[in-house]
Write a protein that holds these residues in place. Structure first.
Motif, mmCIF file in Angstrom:
data_model
loop_
_atom_site.group_PDB
_atom_site.id
_atom_site.type_symbol
_atom_site.label_atom_id
_atom_site.label_comp_id
_atom_site.label_asym_id
_atom_site.label_seq_id
_atom_site.Cartn_x
_atom_site.Cartn_y
_atom_site.Cartn_z
ATOM 1 N N TRP A 79 0.836 -1.188 0.000
ATOM 2 C CA TRP A 79 0.000 0.000 0.000
ATOM 3 C C TRP A 79 0.871 1.237 0.000
ATOM 4 O O TRP A 79 1.896 1.276 0.654
ATOM 5 C CB TRP A 79 -0.867 0.007 1.249
ATOM 6 N N GLY A 80 0.453 2.258 -0.686
ATOM 7 C CA GLY A 80 1.181 3.518 -0.709
ATOM 8 C C GLY A 80 0.772 4.463 0.404
ATOM 9 O O GLY A 80 1.344 5.530 0.545
ATOM 10 N N LYS A 81 -0.227 4.078 1.177
ATOM 11 C CA LYS A 81 -0.679 4.893 2.305
ATOM 12 C C LYS A 81 -0.385 4.125 3.582
ATOM 13 O O LYS A 81 -0.482 2.904 3.626
ATOM 14 C CB LYS A 81 -2.188 5.162 2.212
ATOM 15 N N TYR A 82 -0.074 4.859 4.648
ATOM 16 C CA TYR A 82 0.309 4.207 5.894
ATOM 17 C C TYR A 82 -0.816 3.350 6.473
ATOM 18 O O TYR A 82 -0.581 2.358 7.138
ATOM 19 C CB TYR A 82 0.780 5.235 6.932
ATOM 20 N N TYR A 83 -2.063 3.702 6.219
ATOM 21 C CA TYR A 83 -3.172 2.957 6.807
ATOM 22 C C TYR A 83 -3.635 1.790 5.934
ATOM 23 O O TYR A 83 -4.587 1.089 6.275
ATOM 24 C CB TYR A 83 -4.354 3.884 7.117
ATOM 25 N N GLY A 84 -2.969 1.556 4.823
ATOM 26 C CA GLY A 84 -3.316 0.423 3.969
ATOM 27 C C GLY A 84 -3.195 -0.907 4.691
ATOM 28 O O GLY A 84 -4.033 -1.793 4.528
ATOM 29 N N GLY A 85 -2.158 -1.050 5.489
ATOM 30 C CA GLY A 85 -1.991 -2.279 6.272
ATOM 31 C C GLY A 85 -3.117 -2.496 7.262
ATOM 32 O O GLY A 85 -3.503 -3.629 7.558
ATOM 33 N N MET A 86 -3.659 -1.410 7.792
ATOM 34 C CA MET A 86 -4.788 -1.516 8.716
ATOM 35 C C MET A 86 -6.028 -2.011 7.978
ATOM 36 O O MET A 86 -6.808 -2.797 8.515
ATOM 37 C CB MET A 86 -5.071 -0.163 9.368
ATOM 38 N N VAL A 87 -6.223 -1.561 6.751
ATOM 39 C CA VAL A 87 -7.353 -2.030 5.949
ATOM 40 C C VAL A 87 -7.148 -3.499 5.600
ATOM 41 O O VAL A 87 -8.059 -4.316 5.715
ATOM 42 C CB VAL A 87 -7.512 -1.178 4.671
ATOM 43 N N GLU A 88 -5.943 -3.854 5.183
ATOM 44 C CA GLU A 88 -5.634 -5.225 4.764
ATOM 45 C C GLU A 88 -5.784 -6.222 5.910
ATOM 46 O O GLU A 88 -6.368 -7.289 5.751
ATOM 47 C CB GLU A 88 -4.204 -5.287 4.207
ATOM 48 N N GLY A 90 -6.846 -5.414 9.253
ATOM 49 C CA GLY A 90 -7.802 -5.065 10.291
ATOM 50 C C GLY A 90 -7.112 -4.544 11.539
ATOM 51 O O GLY A 90 -5.889 -4.593 11.673
ATOM 52 N N THR A 91 -7.904 -4.009 12.423
ATOM 53 C CA THR A 91 -7.425 -3.556 13.730
ATOM 54 C C THR A 91 -8.401 -4.094 14.765
ATOM 55 O O THR A 91 -9.373 -4.768 14.431
ATOM 56 C CB THR A 91 -7.396 -2.014 13.803
ATOM 57 N N TYR A 92 -8.169 -3.765 16.008
ATOM 58 C CA TYR A 92 -9.097 -4.256 17.013
ATOM 59 C C TYR A 92 -10.449 -3.555 16.905
ATOM 60 O O TYR A 92 -11.444 -4.038 17.444
ATOM 61 C CB TYR A 92 -8.501 -4.135 18.421
ATOM 62 N N ARG A 93 -10.523 -2.462 16.174
ATOM 63 C CA ARG A 93 -11.789 -1.751 15.983
ATOM 64 C C ARG A 93 -12.385 -1.926 14.587
ATOM 65 O O ARG A 93 -13.506 -1.494 14.346
ATOM 66 C CB ARG A 93 -11.586 -0.260 16.205
ATOM 67 N N MET A 94 -11.648 -2.507 13.678
ATOM 68 C CA MET A 94 -12.090 -2.566 12.287
ATOM 69 C C MET A 94 -11.801 -3.958 11.720
ATOM 70 O O MET A 94 -10.689 -4.474 11.898
ATOM 71 C CB MET A 94 -11.320 -1.509 11.472
ATOM 72 N N ILE A 95 -12.774 -4.540 11.035
ATOM 73 C CA ILE A 95 -12.535 -5.846 10.425
ATOM 74 C C ILE A 95 -11.594 -5.688 9.237
ATOM 75 O O ILE A 95 -11.489 -4.619 8.652
ATOM 76 C CB ILE A 95 -13.849 -6.514 9.969
ATOM 77 N N LYS A 96 -10.891 -6.761 8.921
ATOM 78 C CA LYS A 96 -9.969 -6.698 7.788
ATOM 79 C C LYS A 96 -10.734 -6.727 6.480
ATOM 80 O O LYS A 96 -11.797 -7.342 6.358
ATOM 81 C CB LYS A 96 -8.958 -7.832 7.856
ATOM 82 N N ARG A 97 -10.191 -6.023 5.503
ATOM 83 C CA ARG A 97 -10.729 -6.000 4.140
ATOM 84 C C ARG A 97 -9.541 -6.232 3.190
ATOM 85 O O ARG A 97 -9.024 -5.293 2.597
ATOM 86 C CB ARG A 97 -11.402 -4.673 3.850
ATOM 87 N N HIS A 99 -7.037 -7.057 0.221
ATOM 88 C CA HIS A 99 -6.992 -6.829 -1.221
ATOM 89 C C HIS A 99 -5.798 -7.557 -1.844
ATOM 90 O O HIS A 99 -5.920 -8.183 -2.883
ATOM 91 C CB HIS A 99 -6.871 -5.336 -1.528
ATOM 92 N N LEU A 100 -4.633 -7.450 -1.212
ATOM 93 C CA LEU A 100 -3.412 -8.046 -1.759
ATOM 94 C C LEU A 100 -3.501 -9.569 -1.827
ATOM 95 O O LEU A 100 -3.245 -10.165 -2.876
ATOM 96 C CB LEU A 100 -2.201 -7.647 -0.906
ATOM 97 N N LYS A 101 -3.820 -10.189 -0.710
ATOM 98 C CA LYS A 101 -3.811 -11.652 -0.642
ATOM 99 C C LYS A 101 -4.813 -12.304 -1.577
ATOM 100 O O LYS A 101 -4.448 -13.227 -2.318
ATOM 101 C CB LYS A 101 -4.029 -12.107 0.803
ATOM 102 N N PRO A 102 -6.087 -11.868 -1.588
ATOM 103 C CA PRO A 102 -7.023 -12.542 -2.485
ATOM 104 C C PRO A 102 -6.658 -12.383 -3.967
ATOM 105 O O PRO A 102 -6.787 -13.328 -4.743
ATOM 106 C CB PRO A 102 -8.370 -11.883 -2.204
ATOM 107 N N LEU A 103 -6.183 -11.196 -4.344
ATOM 108 C CA LEU A 103 -5.815 -10.989 -5.748
ATOM 109 C C LEU A 103 -4.599 -11.833 -6.115
ATOM 110 O O LEU A 103 -4.561 -12.447 -7.180
ATOM 111 C CB LEU A 103 -5.541 -9.510 -6.045
ATOM 112 N N TRP A 104 -3.605 -11.885 -5.242
ATOM 113 C CA TRP A 104 -2.432 -12.726 -5.492
ATOM 114 C C TRP A 104 -2.862 -14.186 -5.638
ATOM 115 O O TRP A 104 -2.464 -14.867 -6.575
ATOM 116 C CB TRP A 104 -1.404 -12.589 -4.374
#
Length: 122
Positions: A79-88, A90-97, A99-104
């Motif tokens: 990810w080119g943004k610092y919070y991309g890893g949090m999206v990929e 997840g965090t304790y407040r946000m479920i993971k979404r 993108h990298l793994k499923p596409l690979w």
């Protein structure tokens, strides 16, 4: 375990890269890894983007921030943004979404086949 949790196909890719090293030597491997990374990033950038209400100048959608970086000994895709890893992941407040793994996981055989065709390993 969900197929989004792990990257697959790395052993097959590693075997193809080892065959390439045997034929050409290790000096060309980083360039081939870069070509695979570039192809992966191109596919990532084609992912559908959710509609955003943000339209201000300078705004970059998170899915437009995928990139690869080449160093002297490695090629990294992410990810080119610092919070991309949090999206990929997840965090304790946000479920993971992821993108990298499923596409690979969906396209790994395409990347391996393209690599083999480029280098006459088929």
């Amino acid at each position: 375990m969900d197929d989004n949790d792990e990257f697959t196909g790395f052993l097959d890719l590693n075997n193809a890269l080892n065959d390439f090293i045997k034929l050409t030597g290790s000096e060309n491997i980083l360039n081939e890894e870069e070509k695979i990374a570039k192809e992966f990033v191109e596919d990532l950038l084609k992912l559908p983007k959710p509609r955003s209400e943000i339209s201000k100048s300078g705004y970059t959608h998170l899915l437009d921030s995928f990139a690869y970086r080449k160093t002297n000994s490695d090629v990294t895709v992410g990810w080119g943004k610092y919070y991309g890893g949090m999206v990929e992941n997840g965090t304790y407040r946000m479920i993971k979404r992821p993108h990298l793994k499923p596409l690979w996981n969906r396209n790994v055989n395409k990347y391996i086949d393209n690599f083999k065709k480029r280098n006459n390993l088929i």
